[in-house]
Design a protein around this motif. Structure first.
Motif, PDB file in Angstrom:
ATOM      1  N   TYR A 256      37.003  32.105  35.266  1.00 30.78           N
ATOM      2  CA  TYR A 256      37.165  33.558  35.170  1.00 30.78           C
ATOM      3  C   TYR A 256      35.922  34.251  34.620  1.00 30.78           C
ATOM      4  N   TYR A 281      34.366  40.861  44.746  1.00 32.59           N
ATOM      5  CA  TYR A 281      35.689  41.266  44.280  1.00 32.59           C
ATOM      6  C   TYR A 281      35.651  42.766  43.998  1.00 32.59           C
ATOM      7  N   PHE A 283      37.633  46.183  42.520  1.00 37.44           N
ATOM      8  CA  PHE A 283      38.617  46.467  41.469  1.00 37.44           C
ATOM      9  C   PHE A 283      39.704  47.448  41.900  1.00 37.44           C
ATOM     10  N   ARG A 286      41.677  50.483  39.513  1.00 39.37           N
ATOM     11  CA  ARG A 286      41.736  50.148  38.085  1.00 39.37           C
ATOM     12  C   ARG A 286      40.882  51.101  37.256  1.00 39.37           C
ATOM     13  N   VAL A 296      39.047  38.676  35.170  1.00 40.10           N
ATOM     14  CA  VAL A 296      39.081  38.451  36.610  1.00 40.10           C
ATOM     15  C   VAL A 296      39.149  36.942  36.831  1.00 40.10           C
ATOM     16  N   ARG A 297      40.317  36.445  37.235  1.00 43.98           N
ATOM     17  CA  ARG A 297      40.508  35.013  37.456  1.00 43.98           C
ATOM     18  C   ARG A 297      40.253  34.692  38.930  1.00 43.98           C
ATOM     19  N   ASP A 303      48.668  40.256  39.712  1.00 43.16           N
ATOM     20  CA  ASP A 303      47.921  41.126  38.808  1.00 43.16           C
ATOM     21  C   ASP A 303      48.836  41.714  37.742  1.00 43.16           C
ATOM     22  N   VAL A 308      43.445  40.348  36.500  1.00 35.95           N
ATOM     23  CA  VAL A 308      43.529  40.450  37.959  1.00 35.95           C
ATOM     24  C   VAL A 308      43.077  39.120  38.552  1.00 35.95           C
ATOM     25  N   TYR A 309      43.440  38.898  39.834  1.00 35.64           N
ATOM     26  CA  TYR A 309      43.151  37.629  40.496  1.00 35.64           C
ATOM     27  C   TYR A 309      42.277  37.859  41.723  1.00 35.64           C
ATOM     28  N   TRP A 310      41.221  37.058  41.815  1.00 34.74           N
ATOM     29  CA  TRP A 310      40.286  37.154  42.921  1.00 34.74           C
ATOM     30  C   TRP A 310      40.926  36.676  44.212  1.00 34.74           C
TER      31      TRP A 310
END
Length: 339
Positions: A256, A281, A283, A286, A296-297, A303, A308-310
């Protein structure tokens, strides 16, 4: 003493017999019989005379007839073998060596250098990052481990040299040492000064990893100034965690990047995007309030607030070196971090 008196009496009798033989002109055989009788009496008396007992000899040496002092005088000295007790061998720390080695001296004067069992301490010159699963690989990871190794060495020397410890066991795996009743081995793993090599201290390692203590701080990149280029919004990359423990492909959500708003106003991230290894990525809608962080994983997930997830199907962040860019698409302001 009685034996000496008996011999003296025998000699007197012999002398008398000889004198009698001369005065009375007795046959010399009478004198011989008298001498034999006198010697027999003296010898018998000497045999029945009591001799000095070993206990009396010890009493004479110690100045006492106390049986407990006699036992103490004849028993072996326990300190000759290191003053071993049920709680281990009491010892004084003489030195702390590189890589988790400890030199001690027992009360009996024996000196020994041992390696602490159940753990792996990086040396002051660094260590192979592969031994510390989850830390950055390559030169950056090695440098970080060297810094942590030096820090642990200095802190442990300052704390323990000259102090009393209890050496619990010494075998092929090393030694277990207790300080003030607590395991030194476990304390080093708890503080992140070492990794656990087995299950004994595995729980302590998990706790240190979670808190990013010691060697486990080498698992993240925390940029130093300058943090950004022409970035008046004060949004920055705060932390990069590129190498999760175990198989990276199986731990994508533990890979992350942390974004932080270090400014004093809320920032709209709708035009911002993150670039890593030619992967982008965005956003979306947001926003980031002052002091707020957004994780950011890399992997997939739902989410939520603060995360949040990539959605990447594979690892993105290089474990050794990489360059990340956080870009404001509206103004082209860029935050760049290289590790």
């Amino acid at each position: 003493m009685l034996s000496l008196i008996a011999l003296a009496v025998a000699l007197v009798l012999v002398a008398s017999a000889v004198a009698a033989a001369r005065v009375d002109a007795l046959d010399y055989r009478v004198a011989l019989v008298a001498v034999a009788v006198a010697l027999a009496v003296g010898g018998a008396t000497a045999q029945v005379a009591p001799t000095e007992s070993p206990a009396s000899a010890v009493d004479a040496a110690t100045g006492s007839d106390d049986p407990t002092r006699l036992a103490a005088a004849t028993a072996p000295n326990p300190t000759a073998t290191g003053n071993a007790t049920a709680n281990g061998t009491n010892a004084t720390v003489l030195g702390i060596g590189d890589g988790g080695r400890l030199t001690y001296r027992t009360a009996g004067g024996d000196q020994q250098t041992v390696r602490l069992a159940g753990l792996d301490v990086p040396s002051a010159g660094g260590a192979d990052p592969a031994r510390f699963d989850g830390v950055l690989t390559g030169s950056r990871g090695r440098t970080c481990l060297a810094q942590q190794g030096r820090r642990a060495l200095i802190e442990t020397r300052t704390r323990l040299v000259g102090e009393s410890v209890s050496v619990q066991s010494v075998d092929a795996d090393g030694a277990t040492v207790r300080v003030d009743g607590r395991s030194l081995n476990r304390q080093l793993v708890e503080r992140g000064a070492a990794r656990a090599t087995g299950e004994t201290y595995a729980d302590a390692e998990r706790s240190a990893r979670s808190a990013r203590l010691g060697v486990w701080s080498c698992a993240v990149v925390e940029p130093t100034s300058p943090l950004r280029e022409a970035n008046t919004s004060n949004v920055r990359i705060d932390t990069v965690h590129p190498n999760p423990p175990g198989d990276d492909a199986a731990s994508l959500t533990d890979e992350y990047v942390v974004i932080e708003n270090a400014g004093e106003r809320t920032v709209d991230l709708s035009d911002w995007y993150l670039i890593a290894d030619e992967n982008y990525y965005f956003f979306g809608d947001r926003t980031l309030r002052p002091g707020e962080e957004l994780v950011v994983r890399v992997g997939s997930g739902q989410d939520a607030a603060g995360v949040v997830y990539w959605g990447a199907p594979r690892p993105i962040l290089d474990n050794d070196h990489d360059t990340l860019k956080l870009v404001d698409g509206d103004t082209d302001r860029t935050v760049r971090v290289t590790y």
